[in-house]
Motif scaffolding. Structure first.
Motif, PDB file in Angstrom:
ATOM      1  N   THR A  88       7.268 -15.134 -32.268  1.00 32.28           N
ATOM      2  CA  THR A  88       6.246 -15.622 -33.192  1.00 32.28           C
ATOM      3  C   THR A  88       6.212 -14.753 -34.445  1.00 32.28           C
ATOM      4  O   THR A  88       6.246 -15.244 -35.565  1.00 32.28           O
ATOM      5  CB  THR A  88       4.873 -15.629 -32.485  1.00 32.28           C
ATOM      6  OG1 THR A  88       5.020 -16.355 -31.265  1.00 32.28           O
ATOM      7  CG2 THR A  88       3.818 -16.284 -33.335  1.00 32.28           C
ATOM      8  N   ARG A 134      -2.450 -12.214 -33.999  1.00 36.12           N
ATOM      9  CA  ARG A 134      -2.429 -12.413 -32.540  1.00 36.12           C
ATOM     10  C   ARG A 134      -3.371 -11.383 -31.937  1.00 36.12           C
ATOM     11  O   ARG A 134      -3.356 -10.209 -32.324  1.00 36.12           O
ATOM     12  CB  ARG A 134      -1.016 -12.217 -31.999  1.00 36.12           C
ATOM     13  CG  ARG A 134      -0.980 -12.157 -30.472  1.00 36.12           C
ATOM     14  CD  ARG A 134       0.421 -12.183 -29.928  1.00 36.12           C
ATOM     15  NE  ARG A 134       1.011 -13.500 -30.095  1.00 36.12           N
ATOM     16  CZ  ARG A 134       2.191 -13.846 -29.581  1.00 36.12           C
ATOM     17  NH1 ARG A 134       2.889 -12.976 -28.867  1.00 36.12           N
ATOM     18  NH2 ARG A 134       2.664 -15.052 -29.760  1.00 36.12           N
ATOM     19  N   HIS A 148      -2.566 -21.415 -28.894  1.00 36.05           N
ATOM     20  CA  HIS A 148      -1.398 -20.916 -29.621  1.00 36.05           C
ATOM     21  C   HIS A 148      -0.846 -22.107 -30.400  1.00 36.05           C
ATOM     22  O   HIS A 148       0.199 -22.662 -30.071  1.00 36.05           O
ATOM     23  CB  HIS A 148      -0.381 -20.370 -28.608  1.00 36.05           C
ATOM     24  CG  HIS A 148       0.736 -19.573 -29.193  1.00 36.05           C
ATOM     25  ND1 HIS A 148       1.048 -19.577 -30.536  1.00 36.05           N
ATOM     26  CD2 HIS A 148       1.639 -18.738 -28.599  1.00 36.05           C
ATOM     27  CE1 HIS A 148       2.094 -18.774 -30.742  1.00 36.05           C
ATOM     28  NE2 HIS A 148       2.463 -18.258 -29.582  1.00 36.05           N
ATOM     29  N   GLN A 166       2.890 -22.412 -31.730  1.00 41.79           N
ATOM     30  CA  GLN A 166       3.892 -22.671 -30.700  1.00 41.79           C
ATOM     31  C   GLN A 166       3.926 -24.171 -30.411  1.00 41.79           C
ATOM     32  O   GLN A 166       4.982 -24.773 -30.222  1.00 41.79           O
ATOM     33  CB  GLN A 166       3.561 -21.879 -29.426  1.00 41.79           C
ATOM     34  CG  GLN A 166       4.539 -22.103 -28.278  1.00 41.79           C
ATOM     35  CD  GLN A 166       5.946 -21.621 -28.598  1.00 41.79           C
ATOM     36  OE1 GLN A 166       6.128 -20.519 -29.097  1.00 41.79           O
ATOM     37  NE2 GLN A 166       6.943 -22.460 -28.333  1.00 41.79           N
ATOM     38  N   ARG A 180      -1.842 -19.878 -23.028  1.00 40.96           N
ATOM     39  CA  ARG A 180      -2.443 -20.465 -24.239  1.00 40.96           C
ATOM     40  C   ARG A 180      -1.551 -21.521 -24.861  1.00 40.96           C
ATOM     41  O   ARG A 180      -2.026 -22.460 -25.483  1.00 40.96           O
ATOM     42  CB  ARG A 180      -2.747 -19.357 -25.247  1.00 40.96           C
ATOM     43  CG  ARG A 180      -1.533 -18.485 -25.587  1.00 40.96           C
ATOM     44  CD  ARG A 180      -1.958 -17.212 -26.281  1.00 40.96           C
ATOM     45  NE  ARG A 180      -0.851 -16.300 -26.496  1.00 40.96           N
ATOM     46  CZ  ARG A 180      -1.014 -15.011 -26.751  1.00 40.96           C
ATOM     47  NH1 ARG A 180      -2.224 -14.487 -26.771  1.00 40.96           N
ATOM     48  NH2 ARG A 180       0.023 -14.234 -26.955  1.00 40.96           N
ATOM     49  N   THR A 181      -0.226 -21.369 -24.678  1.00 43.44           N
ATOM     50  CA  THR A 181       0.672 -22.377 -25.259  1.00 43.44           C
ATOM     51  C   THR A 181       0.388 -23.732 -24.601  1.00 43.44           C
ATOM     52  O   THR A 181       0.426 -24.759 -25.248  1.00 43.44           O
ATOM     53  CB  THR A 181       2.156 -22.017 -25.033  1.00 43.44           C
ATOM     54  OG1 THR A 181       2.416 -22.009 -23.638  1.00 43.44           O
ATOM     55  CG2 THR A 181       2.496 -20.665 -25.605  1.00 43.44           C
ATOM     56  N   ARG A 227       5.696 -18.833 -18.050  1.00 42.82           N
ATOM     57  CA  ARG A 227       5.674 -17.567 -17.312  1.00 42.82           C
ATOM     58  C   ARG A 227       4.266 -17.314 -16.774  1.00 42.82           C
ATOM     59  O   ARG A 227       3.278 -17.773 -17.357  1.00 42.82           O
ATOM     60  CB  ARG A 227       6.106 -16.508 -18.336  1.00 42.82           C
ATOM     61  CG  ARG A 227       5.586 -15.145 -18.249  1.00 42.82           C
ATOM     62  CD  ARG A 227       6.060 -14.345 -19.468  1.00 42.82           C
ATOM     63  NE  ARG A 227       5.050 -14.348 -20.519  1.00 42.82           N
ATOM     64  CZ  ARG A 227       4.020 -13.502 -20.564  1.00 42.82           C
ATOM     65  NH1 ARG A 227       3.849 -12.601 -19.619  1.00 42.82           N
ATOM     66  NH2 ARG A 227       3.150 -13.555 -21.540  1.00 42.82           N
ATOM     67  N   GLN A 281       1.104 -15.320 -16.639  1.00 43.44           N
ATOM     68  CA  GLN A 281       0.530 -14.442 -17.664  1.00 43.44           C
ATOM     69  C   GLN A 281      -0.118 -13.226 -16.985  1.00 43.44           C
ATOM     70  O   GLN A 281      -1.338 -13.087 -16.942  1.00 43.44           O
ATOM     71  CB  GLN A 281      -0.513 -15.209 -18.483  1.00 43.44           C
ATOM     72  CG  GLN A 281       0.014 -16.489 -19.107  1.00 43.44           C
ATOM     73  CD  GLN A 281       0.868 -16.232 -20.333  1.00 43.44           C
ATOM     74  OE1 GLN A 281       0.437 -15.574 -21.263  1.00 43.44           O
ATOM     75  NE2 GLN A 281       2.094 -16.750 -20.330  1.00 43.44           N
ATOM     76  N   PRO A 293       8.249 -21.654 -23.714  1.00 39.84           N
ATOM     77  CA  PRO A 293       7.901 -20.983 -24.973  1.00 39.84           C
ATOM     78  C   PRO A 293       8.580 -19.614 -25.092  1.00 39.84           C
ATOM     79  O   PRO A 293       8.642 -19.044 -26.184  1.00 39.84           O
ATOM     80  CB  PRO A 293       6.383 -20.842 -24.900  1.00 39.84           C
ATOM     81  CG  PRO A 293       6.052 -20.878 -23.444  1.00 39.84           C
ATOM     82  CD  PRO A 293       7.101 -21.735 -22.794  1.00 39.84           C
ATOM     83  N   LEU A 294       9.061 -19.095 -23.971  1.00 38.27           N
ATOM     84  CA  LEU A 294       9.680 -17.766 -23.881  1.00 38.27           C
ATOM     85  C   LEU A 294       8.659 -16.685 -24.265  1.00 38.27           C
ATOM     86  O   LEU A 294       7.765 -16.974 -25.035  1.00 38.27           O
ATOM     87  CB  LEU A 294      10.938 -17.680 -24.758  1.00 38.27           C
ATOM     88  CG  LEU A 294      12.032 -18.709 -24.435  1.00 38.27           C
ATOM     89  CD1 LEU A 294      13.191 -18.567 -25.429  1.00 38.27           C
ATOM     90  CD2 LEU A 294      12.553 -18.559 -22.998  1.00 38.27           C
ATOM     91  N   PRO A 295       8.714 -15.490 -23.792  1.00 44.14           N
ATOM     92  CA  PRO A 295       9.774 -14.964 -22.931  1.00 44.14           C
ATOM     93  C   PRO A 295       9.696 -15.506 -21.494  1.00 44.14           C
ATOM     94  O   PRO A 295       8.623 -15.816 -21.013  1.00 44.14           O
ATOM     95  CB  PRO A 295       9.473 -13.461 -22.933  1.00 44.14           C
ATOM     96  CG  PRO A 295       7.997 -13.375 -23.157  1.00 44.14           C
ATOM     97  CD  PRO A 295       7.654 -14.511 -24.051  1.00 44.14           C
TER      98      PRO A 295
HETATM   99  C1  NCD Z   1       3.961 -17.139 -25.675  1.00 45.50           C
HETATM  100  C2  NCD Z   1       2.660 -16.406 -25.947  1.00 45.50           C
HETATM  101  O1  NCD Z   1       2.650 -15.316 -26.510  1.00 45.50           O
HETATM  102  O2  NCD Z   1       1.634 -16.964 -25.588  1.00 45.50           O
HETATM  103  N1  NCD Z   1       5.053 -16.599 -26.344  1.00 45.50           N
HETATM  104  C3  NCD Z   1       5.402 -17.131 -27.558  1.00 45.50           C
HETATM  105  O3  NCD Z   1       4.671 -17.058 -28.521  1.00 45.50           O
HETATM  106  N2  NCD Z   1       6.545 -17.812 -27.618  1.00 45.50           N
HETATM  107  C4  NCD Z   1       4.211 -17.362 -24.248  1.00 45.50           C
HETATM  108  C5  NCD Z   1       4.171 -16.197 -23.303  1.00 45.50           C
HETATM  109  O4  NCD Z   1       3.972 -15.054 -23.694  1.00 45.50           O
HETATM  110  O5  NCD Z   1       4.331 -16.466 -22.114  1.00 45.50           O
END
Ligand code: NCD
Length: 648
Positions: free
Chosen positions: A50, A99, A127, A130, A160-161, A260, A262, A296-298
């Motif tokens: 991001t 953020r 988010h 994203q 949040r994504t 993932r 969190q 959305p990675l990671p």
């Molecule tokens: C996400 C986040 O920070 O919410 N990452 C991102 O912005 N691509 C997803 C995550 O951290 O799992």
């Protein structure tokens, strides 16, 4: 000033406009529309994609970037508030990208900034950028978003994504299947937004039907309300259930969106066991032939690198789109600097307490609790009132909760909230005279006295209530297949007292005491919990394949039952859910029918019916009473006992 805090800040048309700009990113790069402009990035949490894609986007637009490499090395470490940081940095830059680990923190900062502020992720709330990348990827890969079926998988509670994405998918008309890891289902406040603002309802489907990719989870299917509306209310109706399963079997899954766990938001080191993972085997199934895999990675362990080589694994492409999409967004916001906040934001009534004390958000990670000086206790209020409850939505984190007491600033009188008060509350709200309180103590500390209610008439006395409960427990036992699998689930508070009494009656009749649980809607913590057996090591309440008896004191519109059913189906799929109520007032707005009823009291809508139980009242007697409310706008009358109502 236009900010981007929530995906709701953009209309669908504006999102399309941003995508058109992103399609033309090469041209933007040549024209350099941000030349001479500065972007400040304030990241209080780690980030790779991001942050770097925003910084790359700004530079490609001809602008430059200032940043704190580590917010812990900024004045934050000396105790500076986020409000002060936002005010100061907004005088150094033309746009802020923030953020933060608190829900609502970016909104609080935007309130202090006189340049556009972009939310790059706030706690587990939203988010939105994203989501713009996700939607853009979908559009590129699949053409239209409308009609796609997207499976959202993993930690749907804290991700949040996911929250921003599910709102956007609903708005663009996609179907959503949620496959949550155990205990990580979509939060109730998100589901309620989906239902209320986007007319999306939730339907349980069979997890096996999704190719058994996940253990210990149940799949839920979110869809525009028609034509599956009835399914939300399915109780023991095997026919509807079977239809649903066929429907699910016939589904084409277009997208599998993996996330993932969190961990940083859980704090308790909860075990990874049972967290869904996907790898090559999953993609072998015929039905996933054209299913693209997004993330959305990671990633950690939930998405195997085996998928990288597969044509359907498109997550690196998704990350690469981050730059053109963010270039487009920056250009879009720069062009609208003079504009007011978007009309896309929900149209609800803002509420701030006119009194020094007043309701507080119940989300412990909300900025309003973490740093009250940087935020206000501001809410959105919905009138006319639904659910026989007054629900406030926090303007920062969107969590919803119930308020119990309403008062008038001028008359200094308060009353337990009751839907009969709605017209009066509306009037007070428009005059700035509406005071809301979380407790009687709060109201009384500010010098408020109770409103008077009309005379009470007893409809059921102690012995009659006892007989009704005995008859209901006999009927429950007659219908139940296996008393060992019974779970008596009460709706807090009167419903859970009645649930315990029913369980005691059942024990007398069959010799085994059924498990008792409690469900709380709009409470501050867990929605489902065990009451008995009370052993601490008994683990979480398990509803899967159980015969659930849902117990409440009064059923009026049926909306409470509907909310509870959605909580139940999100937790697991019971074998059956039957409904037991002491009083049926017969004013249903939703198609639920109680299976066990103590007494039918088809009273007027303006009457209030209240179940008084000795466990909850100082009165020491069990009674069902009916009364009316004296017009609460009247000036001071002789202080009377505060009356509460079991409206629904
Ligand atoms: C996400 C986040 O920070 O919410 N990452 C991102 O912005 N691509 C997803 C995550 O951290 O799992």
């Amino acid at each position: 000033m236009r900010h981007l805090i929530s995906i709701a800040d953009l209309t669908n048309e504006e999102i399309e406009e941003i995508f058109a700009l992103a399609d033309d990113a090469q041209n933007l790069r040549a024209v350099k529309p941000a030349s001479g402009q500065i972007m400040a990035t304030l990241f209080y949490e780690p980030s790779t994609r991001t942050r770097l894609s925003f910084e790359s986007a700004m530079q490609r637009l001809g602008g430059s970037v200032i940043s704190c490499s580590d917010m812990k090395a900024s004045s934050t470490a000396k105790g500076e508030t986020i409000a002060d940081t936002a005010r100061v940095v907004s005088s150094y830059a033309d746009v802020l990208v923030v953020r933060h680990h608190w829900d609502g923190a970016v909104q609080a900062m935007a309130e202090q900034a006189d340049v556009p502020v972009i939310n790059a992720g706030d706690g587990s709330h939203e988010h939105p950028t994203q989501t713009l990348c996700d939607l853009y990827t979908l559009r590129k890969e699949k053409g239209a978003i409308k009609g796609l079926t997207v499976v959202l998988c993993g930690d749907l509670k804290n991700g949040r994504t996911i929250h921003s994405l599910v709102y956007a998918l609903a708005r663009f008309g996609a179907n959503v299947v949620t496959l949550a890891a155990n205990g990580m289902a979509l939060p109730q406040y998100v589901l309620e937004h989906l239902e209320r603002d986007y007319d999306y309802a939730l339907t349980p489907v069979d997890a096996d039907d999704l190719g058994a990719v996940v253990t210990e989870t149940d799949a839920l299917y979110l869809t525009p309300k028609q034509p599956h509306q009835l399914a939300l209310f399915t109780q023991v109706d095997q026919v509807i259930q079977a239809q649903l399963n066929t429907m699910a079997a016939g589904l084409r899954y277009d997208v599998f969106y993996m996330t993932r766990k969190q961990k940083e938001r859980m704090g308790d080191g909860s075990p990874d066991e049972g967290y869904p993972t996907i790898g090559r085997d999953f993609l072998r199934a015929q039905r996933f032939q054209d299913t693209v895999v997004m993330h959305p990675l990671p990633r950690v362990d939930e998405l195997s690198p085996e998928v990288d080589k597969d044509r359907r694994g498109i997550y690196f492409k998704q990350a690469a789109y981050g730059v053109p999409v963010r270039m487009a967004l920056l250009k879009f916001l720069f062009d609208r600097r003079a504009q007011k906040r978007s009309a896309a934001k929900r149209s609800t009534i803002p509420y701030e307490s006119p009194e020094r004390l007043g309701p507080q958000c119940r989300n412990p990670n909300c900025v309003t609790l973490k740093e009250p000086v940087s935020s206000a206790r501001r809410f959105e209020l919905r009138l006319p009132v639904q659910d026989d409850a007054l629900i406030l939505t926090c303007s920062y984190c969107d969590h919803r909760f119930k308020v119990q007491f309403a008062g008038n600033v001028k008359s200094k009188r308060y009353h337990f909230f009751d839907s009969a008060l709605a017209p009066a509350l509306n009037d007070w709200l428009s005059k700035g005279e509406l005071a809301l309180f979380d407790s009687i103590k709060e109201a009384e500390e500010l010098g408020y006295e109770p409103f008077k209610s009309g005379p009470h008439r007893v409809l059921m006395a102690d012995a009659e209530i006892r007989n009704a409960l005995a008859e209901m427990s006999a009927a429950i036992l007659r219908d139940c297949r296996d008393p060992e699998r019974l779970l008596i689930l009460g709706v807090r508070s009167a419903g859970s007292q009645l649930a315990q009494r029913l369980a005691a009656e059942i024990e007398i009749r069959c010799g085994c005491k059924p498990e008792v649980g409690e469900v709380e809607i709009y409470g501050p913590g867990e929605e489902l919990r065990r009451i008995s057996p009370a052993e601490a090591d008994a683990g979480a309440l398990n509803l899967r394949d159980r015969e659930v008896i849902l117990v409440d004191d009064v059923i009026f519109t049926g909306r409470t039952v509907k909310s509870v059913l959605s909580i139940i189906f999100r937790s697991a799929r019971p074998q059956s859910v039957r409904l037991a109520v002491l009083i049926d007032r017969g004013h249903r707005e939703v198609p639920v029918k109680p299976n066990y009823v103590g007494k039918n009291i088809p009273s007027s809508e303006h009457d209030r019916v209240r179940v008084r139980l000795r466990e909850l009242d100082a009165d020491q007697t069990d009674q069902v009473v009916i009364y009316s409310i004296v017009n609460p706008s009247e000036t001071r009358v002789q202080a009377a006992e505060p009356s509460t109502s079991g409206g629904n």
